[in-house]
Design an enzyme around this catalytic site. Structure first.
Site, PDB file in Angstrom:
ATOM      1  CE  LYS A  61       5.818   4.171   8.609  1.00 56.86           C
ATOM      2  NZ  LYS A  61       4.774   3.532   9.269  1.00 56.86           N
TER       3      LYS A  61
ATOM      4  CG  ASN B  37      -0.394   0.030   2.431  1.00 57.02           C
ATOM      5  OD1 ASN B  37       0.876   0.372   2.600  1.00 57.02           O
ATOM      6  ND2 ASN B  37      -1.137  -0.048   3.507  1.00 57.02           N
TER       7      ASN B  37
ATOM      8  N   GLY C  78      11.075  -0.934  26.972  1.00 58.73           N
ATOM      9  CA  GLY C  78      10.863  -2.119  26.291  1.00 58.73           C
ATOM     10  C   GLY C  78      12.012  -2.802  25.870  1.00 58.73           C
TER      11      GLY C  78
ATOM     12  CB  ALA D 224       1.875  -6.251   4.126  1.00 60.54           C
ATOM     13  CB  ALA D 225       3.287  -6.237   9.504  1.00 61.86           C
TER      14      ALA D 225
ATOM     15  NE  ARG E  35      17.787  -5.174  20.833  1.00 59.96           N
ATOM     16  CZ  ARG E  35      17.964  -5.099  22.064  1.00 59.96           C
ATOM     17  NH1 ARG E  35      18.771  -5.768  22.716  1.00 59.96           N
ATOM     18  NH2 ARG E  35      16.939  -4.593  22.784  1.00 59.96           N
TER      19      ARG E  35
ATOM     20  CE1 TYR F 175       6.144  -5.900  14.044  1.00 60.17           C
ATOM     21  CE2 TYR F 175       7.973  -6.142  15.295  1.00 60.17           C
ATOM     22  CZ  TYR F 175       7.375  -6.427  14.219  1.00 60.17           C
ATOM     23  OH  TYR F 175       8.108  -6.738  13.408  1.00 60.17           O
TER      24      TYR F 175
ATOM     25  CG  PHE G 246      18.084   4.669  22.980  1.00 59.63           C
ATOM     26  CD1 PHE G 246      18.081   6.044  23.376  1.00 59.63           C
ATOM     27  CD2 PHE G 246      17.384   4.132  22.015  1.00 59.63           C
ATOM     28  CE1 PHE G 246      17.767   6.868  22.409  1.00 59.63           C
ATOM     29  CE2 PHE G 246      16.919   4.729  21.088  1.00 59.63           C
ATOM     30  CZ  PHE G 246      17.048   6.343  21.227  1.00 59.63           C
TER      31      PHE G 246
HETATM   32  N1  UFG Z   1      19.472   2.249  19.820  1.00 59.14           N
HETATM   33  C1  UFG Z   1      20.322   3.318  20.394  1.00 59.14           C
HETATM   34  N2  UFG Z   1      20.122   4.200  20.021  1.00 59.14           N
HETATM   35  C2  UFG Z   1      19.244   4.767  18.737  1.00 59.14           C
HETATM   36  C3  UFG Z   1      18.591   3.545  18.177  1.00 59.14           C
HETATM   37  C4  UFG Z   1      18.648   2.430  18.702  1.00 59.14           C
HETATM   38  O1  UFG Z   1      21.084   3.073  21.307  1.00 59.14           O
HETATM   39  O2  UFG Z   1      19.123   5.763  18.665  1.00 59.14           O
HETATM   40  C5  UFG Z   1      19.813   0.734  20.448  1.00 59.14           C
HETATM   41  C6  UFG Z   1      18.555   0.217  20.942  1.00 59.14           C
HETATM   42  O3  UFG Z   1      18.159   0.577  22.356  1.00 59.14           O
HETATM   43  C7  UFG Z   1      18.674  -1.299  20.864  1.00 59.14           C
HETATM   44  C8  UFG Z   1      19.681  -1.533  19.627  1.00 59.14           C
HETATM   45  O4  UFG Z   1      20.169  -0.149  19.507  1.00 59.14           O
HETATM   46  O5  UFG Z   1      19.329  -1.663  21.926  1.00 59.14           O
HETATM   47  C9  UFG Z   1      18.958  -1.833  18.333  1.00 59.14           C
HETATM   48  O6  UFG Z   1      17.686  -0.907  18.265  1.00 59.14           O
HETATM   49  P1  UFG Z   1      16.930  -0.950  16.769  1.00 59.14           P
HETATM   50  O7  UFG Z   1      15.803   0.052  16.931  1.00 59.14           O
HETATM   51  O8  UFG Z   1      17.885  -0.734  15.864  1.00 59.14           O
HETATM   52  O9  UFG Z   1      16.376  -2.324  16.814  1.00 59.14           O
HETATM   53  P2  UFG Z   1      15.430  -3.061  17.916  1.00 59.14           P
HETATM   54  O10 UFG Z   1      16.325  -3.857  18.467  1.00 59.14           O
HETATM   55  O11 UFG Z   1      14.920  -2.348  18.919  1.00 59.14           O
HETATM   56  O12 UFG Z   1      14.223  -3.825  16.982  1.00 59.14           O
HETATM   57  C10 UFG Z   1      14.200  -4.610  15.876  1.00 59.14           C
HETATM   58  C11 UFG Z   1      13.278  -4.285  14.917  1.00 59.14           C
HETATM   59  C12 UFG Z   1      11.955  -4.634  15.695  1.00 59.14           C
HETATM   60  C13 UFG Z   1      11.905  -6.020  16.165  1.00 59.14           C
HETATM   61  C14 UFG Z   1      13.137  -6.124  17.098  1.00 59.14           C
HETATM   62  C15 UFG Z   1      13.220  -7.615  17.382  1.00 59.14           C
HETATM   63  O13 UFG Z   1      13.399  -3.111  14.573  1.00 59.14           O
HETATM   64  O14 UFG Z   1      11.082  -4.446  14.523  1.00 59.14           O
HETATM   65  O15 UFG Z   1      14.079  -5.778  16.568  1.00 59.14           O
HETATM   66  O16 UFG Z   1      14.038  -7.825  18.256  1.00 59.14           O
HETATM   67  F1  UFG Z   1      10.641  -6.073  16.925  1.00 59.14           F
END
Ligand code: UFG
Length: 328
Positions: free
Chosen positions: A35, A32, A283, A73-74, A220, A140, A207
């Site tokens: 994004k 759609n 979270g 798609a989500a 991660r 999510y 963060f």
């Molecule tokens: N982080 C920072 N500063 C920022 C952005 C991110 O320190 O500006 C940190 C976050 O706190 C996290 C890590 O970098 O510890 C990775 O963050 P992302 O936002 O890149 O990814 P996430 O791990 O939060 O999320 C990803 C996907 C989600 C999914 C998740 C599953 O984006 O859709 O992995 O683990 F649900």
């Protein structure tokens, strides 16, 4: 095979479409464009449309003679899902049902579903195996878990065969350079770090640096988006070849801290990238690392780009290019 890819104009979807075409499949992309980017779809037929539109879904199944579906798609922003949960349940669960109903109506038997590590919640065990308890800490992750349960029920009742791929942190960009990550606003770590390196962002934050990890920042499991894409081909071919429905983690099995990512990005761009220390993001679990043994053993998946530096290099080449160019 003739495959319908929902969300094929998005970051991961566009890499899946490219891999499918390279592997000789015929592809119809439905997106759609809320994004996604039209220019990100590098081949096959493109249909602009929404999962809300049951009639359209049924028409596509019939007219295109679809044999398998890859459903990406989500909505996928963890933070937003805690502010507007209904948006996530409607789109990721209810609208997804329209897709399954259309598949059942037209005898389409195979679906590969884009799921997430967020279904697990706070891990009790690292690396996380697929049979780890699922207690999502956000809407999510819960919406994706609900859909996995629905898939299981549809298999039992209609014989629909599914593979659910629980992605860890998708990163990097297609090494050929025409597609990559282009979210707006950007929330993911690697593109944010690279935007800072390019001077497109004044500052960014780590963060939290008081987590119980080796350097205090979150860990991660970063997986190259092209490796992720290839797993979808193995999955849909596996289903067509008769393997059982299943759930697989998709990560490298190797964890890197936020600080390590920033340091490695500094090596890639050739200068230090300076971050500020910020508050913890609500979270965020301290560590999320996949056990990817199951997909390696059962589908023969092997990452081609497991090395973090290589992953960041591909993201850097994409970021320097400046996103999508309209003439392509
Ligand atoms: N982080 C920072 N500063 C920022 C952005 C991110 O320190 O500006 C940190 C976050 O706190 C996290 C890590 O970098 O510890 C990775 O963050 P992302 O936002 O890149 O990814 P996430 O791990 O939060 O999320 C990803 C996907 C989600 C999914 C998740 C599953 O984006 O859709 O992995 O683990 F649900």
């Amino acid at each position: 095979m003739k495959i319908l890819v929902t969300g094929g104009a998005g970051y991961i979807g566009s890499h899946v479409v490219k891999s499918l075409i390279e592997a000789g499949n015929s592809v119809v992309t439905l997106d759609n464009l809320s994004k996604g980017h039209r220019e990100a779809v590098l081949g096959g037929r493109f249909i602009e449309g929404d999962l809300e539109d049951s009639k359209l879904l049924n028409r596509i199944m019939a007219e295109e003679e679809i044999e398998g579906v890859i459903h990406l798609a989500a909505h996928s922003l963890v933070g937003e899902s805690m502010e507007d949960p209904g948006k996530y349940y409607y789109n990721n669960v209810a609208n997804g049902l329209n897709l399954l109903e259309a598949m059942v109506n037209h005898g389409v038997k195979y679906i590969v579903f884009s799921s997430t590590a967020a279904v697990y919640g706070e891990p009790e065990e690292i690396p996380i195996p697929e049979d780890h308890p699922t207690q999502p800490t956000n809407t999510y992750g819960e919406s994706k878990l609900f859909f996995e349960k629905i898939l299981d029920r549809y298999e039992q009742i209609y014989g629909l065969k599914y593979i659910s791929l629980r992605y860890f942190n998708a990163a990097g960009a297609d090494p050929e350079g025409r597609i990559g990550e282009a979210h707006n606003p950007e929330t993911h770590l690697i593109p944010i770090v690279l935007q800072k390196a390019l001077g497109q962002r004044e500052k960014f934050y780590i963060f939290g640096d008081d987590y119980p990890t080796r350097d205090g920042s979150c860990i991660r499991d970063y997986i190259h988006v092209s490796d992720l894409a290839r797993a979808h081909i193995l999955a849909i071919n596996g289903l067509a070849g008769g393997i059982d429905s299943s759930i697989f983690n998709l990560g490298n099995g190797e964890g890197y801290s936020v600080k390590e990512v920033i340091e490695t990005a500094g090596e890639v761009v050739g200068r230090e990238i300076v971050a500020e220390i910020g508050e913890r993001r609500p979270g965020d679990p301290a560590v999320l690392v996949a056990s990817s043994e199951k997909i390696r053993t059962e589908l023969g998946w092997e990452p081609r780009y497991p090395d973090l530096k290589t992953i960041i290099e591909t993201a850097w080449n994409w970021q320097k290019r400046g996103g999508f160019h309209e003439d392509e």
